[in-house]
Design a protein around this motif. Sequence first.
Motif, PDB file in Angstrom:
ATOM      1  N   LYS A  48       0.834  -1.203   0.000  1.00 24.01           N
ATOM      2  CA  LYS A  48       0.000   0.000   0.000  1.00 24.01           C
ATOM      3  C   LYS A  48       0.872   1.257   0.000  1.00 24.01           C
ATOM      4  CE  LYS A  48      -3.863  -2.321   0.168  1.00 24.01           C
ATOM      5  NZ  LYS A  48      -4.697  -2.418  -1.068  1.00 24.01           N
ATOM      6  N   ALA A  49       1.514   1.507  -1.143  1.00 21.75           N
ATOM      7  CA  ALA A  49       2.310   2.733  -1.255  1.00 21.75           C
ATOM      8  C   ALA A  49       1.462   3.819  -1.900  1.00 21.75           C
ATOM      9  CB  ALA A  49       3.551   2.464  -2.104  1.00 21.75           C
ATOM     10  N   ARG A  50       1.885   5.077  -1.724  1.00 19.50           N
ATOM     11  CA  ARG A  50       1.149   6.196  -2.337  1.00 19.50           C
ATOM     12  C   ARG A  50       2.063   7.114  -3.148  1.00 19.50           C
ATOM     13  NH1 ARG A  50      -3.659   7.418  -1.533  1.00 19.50           N
ATOM     14  NH2 ARG A  50      -3.301   9.655  -1.719  1.00 19.50           N
ATOM     15  N   ALA A  51       3.364   6.900  -3.107  1.00 17.87           N
ATOM     16  CA  ALA A  51       4.292   7.661  -3.941  1.00 17.87           C
ATOM     17  C   ALA A  51       5.585   6.873  -4.009  1.00 17.87           C
ATOM     18  CB  ALA A  51       4.539   9.058  -3.362  1.00 17.87           C
ATOM     19  N   VAL A  52       6.378   7.113  -5.057  1.00 19.21           N
ATOM     20  CA  VAL A  52       7.662   6.420  -5.228  1.00 19.21           C
ATOM     21  C   VAL A  52       8.777   7.455  -5.192  1.00 19.21           C
ATOM     22  CG1 VAL A  52       9.080   5.025  -6.799  1.00 19.21           C
ATOM     23  CG2 VAL A  52       6.625   4.578  -6.612  1.00 19.21           C
ATOM     24  N   LEU A  53       9.817   7.170  -4.412  1.00 19.76           N
ATOM     25  CA  LEU A  53      10.982   8.054  -4.306  1.00 19.76           C
ATOM     26  C   LEU A  53      12.216   7.279  -4.745  1.00 19.76           C
ATOM     27  CD1 LEU A  53      12.376  10.693  -3.335  1.00 19.76           C
ATOM     28  CD2 LEU A  53      12.506   9.634  -1.051  1.00 19.76           C
ATOM     29  N   GLU A 200       4.291  14.969   0.207  1.00 26.49           N
ATOM     30  CA  GLU A 200       3.176  15.838  -0.193  1.00 26.49           C
ATOM     31  C   GLU A 200       2.309  15.134  -1.243  1.00 26.49           C
ATOM     32  OE1 GLU A 200       5.864  19.944   0.132  1.00 26.49           O
ATOM     33  OE2 GLU A 200       4.797  19.471  -1.729  1.00 26.49           O
ATOM     34  N   LEU A 201       2.979  14.570  -2.228  1.00 24.49           N
ATOM     35  CA  LEU A 201       2.247  13.910  -3.325  1.00 24.49           C
ATOM     36  C   LEU A 201       1.493  12.679  -2.828  1.00 24.49           C
ATOM     37  CD1 LEU A 201       5.051  14.187  -6.022  1.00 24.49           C
ATOM     38  CD2 LEU A 201       2.847  15.390  -6.086  1.00 24.49           C
ATOM     39  N   SER A 202       2.073  12.015  -1.807  1.00 19.24           N
ATOM     40  CA  SER A 202       1.404  10.794  -1.295  1.00 19.24           C
ATOM     41  C   SER A 202       0.064  11.137  -0.654  1.00 19.24           C
ATOM     42  CB  SER A 202       2.310  10.083  -0.280  1.00 19.24           C
ATOM     43  OG  SER A 202       2.349  10.795   0.946  1.00 19.24           O
ATOM     44  N   ASN A 203      -0.119  12.405  -0.290  1.00 20.51           N
ATOM     45  CA  ASN A 203      -1.405  12.840   0.281  1.00 20.51           C
ATOM     46  C   ASN A 203      -2.363  13.345  -0.783  1.00 20.51           C
ATOM     47  OD1 ASN A 203      -1.255  12.361   3.118  1.00 20.51           O
ATOM     48  ND2 ASN A 203       0.313  13.956   3.241  1.00 20.51           N
ATOM     49  N   GLY A 204      -1.910  13.343  -2.016  1.00 21.76           N
ATOM     50  CA  GLY A 204      -2.741  13.880  -3.092  1.00 21.76           C
ATOM     51  C   GLY A 204      -3.504  12.798  -3.834  1.00 21.76           C
ATOM     52  N   PRO A 205      -4.162  13.182  -4.927  1.00 24.83           N
ATOM     53  CA  PRO A 205      -4.917  12.234  -5.764  1.00 24.83           C
ATOM     54  C   PRO A 205      -3.979  11.423  -6.642  1.00 24.83           C
ATOM     55  CG  PRO A 205      -5.030  14.399  -6.733  1.00 24.83           C
ATOM     56  CD  PRO A 205      -4.239  14.556  -5.475  1.00 24.83           C
ATOM     57  N   THR A 206      -3.420  10.360  -6.049  1.00 24.60           N
ATOM     58  CA  THR A 206      -2.355   9.633  -6.741  1.00 24.60           C
ATOM     59  C   THR A 206      -2.822   9.047  -8.077  1.00 24.60           C
ATOM     60  OG1 THR A 206      -2.910   7.692  -5.431  1.00 24.60           O
ATOM     61  CG2 THR A 206      -1.129   9.092  -4.610  1.00 24.60           C
ATOM     62  N   GLY A 207      -4.077   8.630  -8.151  1.00 24.29           N
ATOM     63  CA  GLY A 207      -4.588   8.088  -9.419  1.00 24.29           C
ATOM     64  C   GLY A 207      -4.640   9.142 -10.506  1.00 24.29           C
ATOM     65  N   ALA A 208      -4.986  10.373 -10.115  1.00 29.16           N
ATOM     66  CA  ALA A 208      -5.043  11.468 -11.100  1.00 29.16           C
ATOM     67  C   ALA A 208      -3.640  11.804 -11.588  1.00 29.16           C
ATOM     68  CB  ALA A 208      -5.706  12.692 -10.478  1.00 29.16           C
ATOM     69  N   TYR A 209      -2.658  11.769 -10.665  1.00 27.25           N
ATOM     70  CA  TYR A 209      -1.276  12.058 -11.075  1.00 27.25           C
ATOM     71  C   TYR A 209      -0.818  11.063 -12.145  1.00 27.25           C
ATOM     72  CZ  TYR A 209      -0.926  14.789  -6.700  1.00 27.25           C
ATOM     73  OH  TYR A 209      -1.106  15.689  -5.669  1.00 27.25           O
ATOM     74  N   ALA A 210      -1.115   9.793 -11.908  1.00 28.73           N
ATOM     75  CA  ALA A 210      -0.689   8.751 -12.864  1.00 28.73           C
ATOM     76  C   ALA A 210      -1.412   8.929 -14.195  1.00 28.73           C
ATOM     77  CB  ALA A 210      -0.964   7.374 -12.290  1.00 28.73           C
TER      78      ALA A 210
END
Length: 264
Positions: A48-53, A200-210
């Motif tokens: 369950k990740a929400r952003a990749v660094l 910051e991005l992990s708290n955002g709409p990750t599906g929309a970013y992709a």
Amino acid sequence: MSDDLTTLHDDGVLEIPVSLETGGNALDRGAILAGTDALHRVMRGNLKARAVLLTGKGKNFCAGGNVSDFASADDRREFLRGLAHDLNTFLSALYATQLPTVAAVNGWAAGAGMSIALHADFAVGGQTTRLRPAYPGIGLSPDGGMSWLLPRIVGLGRARTILMRDEALDAETALDLGLLSEIAEDDSLVSSRARELAAELSNGPTGAYAAIRHLLMTSSSNTLAEQLTAEAESIADLAVTGEGVEGVDAFLAKRIPDFPSARS
Ligand SMILES: CCCCCCCCCCCCC[C@H](O)CC(=O)SCCNC(=O)CCNC(=O)[C@H](O)C(C)(C)COP(=O)(O)OP(=O)(O)OC[C@H]1O[C@@H](n2cnc3c(N)ncnc32)[C@H](O)[C@@H]1OP(=O)(O)O
């Protein structure tokens, strides 16, 4: 979750090192293998990740493939061909991931290291960050998607010059060309700033970013009609996701959307 190499932080940021201290900060096979496995687990819903660094563990982000390995291979063609295909597995997973991606580009990003940095949605550099194709310097052509990404970012003409002249691009030039998304005030802050952006991005709409990544990256090979259709399908699909519903509902309720809860 943390194996020896990748780390899933409590805020949902999946940290993947692409190079280690050794070998001149060349690409680390083990790290890329671990990163590929982690991205595949995210795709299967097992992580369950929400952003990749993406990070480099040495003074440089990544110096590309380990040139000494190329030299010691019995069959250089098959060895390098196999490595490039292995790298492609990682980069294909990175491109397909439904998460925003950030690269902490400290020092040099050369060869496949530059290719990897180009794949990130956001690349944070420092004052001494430099990007260099490096491939022609050792008599090779680019891999890792550089010949696809670079012209889409800087234009075909500029991409040809950068590649054929093996230009070393300093941070300001890379920022102006869109190869870096920002430059930290000091080299020592690259890692923390990239980590902060990923959080910051992990708290955002990750599906929309992709979805934005895929719409932009496919746009240059689509006609306007095809792109209009792709956009209409994408916005419709997102409208019924947890994040899409939460975003609309939060706006109407005049409150800050809670995208992480909506996604999980
Ligand atoms: C399903 C998943 C499977 C998982 C497996 C995945 C596979 C992973 C591997 C994939 C590889 C694919 C093939 C790859 O894409 C092809 C390429 O990347 S080709 C390009 C290779 N890179 C280069 O040619 C860059 C070479 N290096 C430089 O140009 C410079 O070093 C630099 C990066 C610009 C930095 O310059 P400086 O700061 O001046 O540092 P030095 O040059 O003095 O280097 C310091 C030290 O490190 C050694 N070194 C540097 N780069 C490399 C390298 N790429 N390979 C090996 N060693 C390197 C350098 O020789 C020095 O060593 P020393 O002299 O100190 O012993």
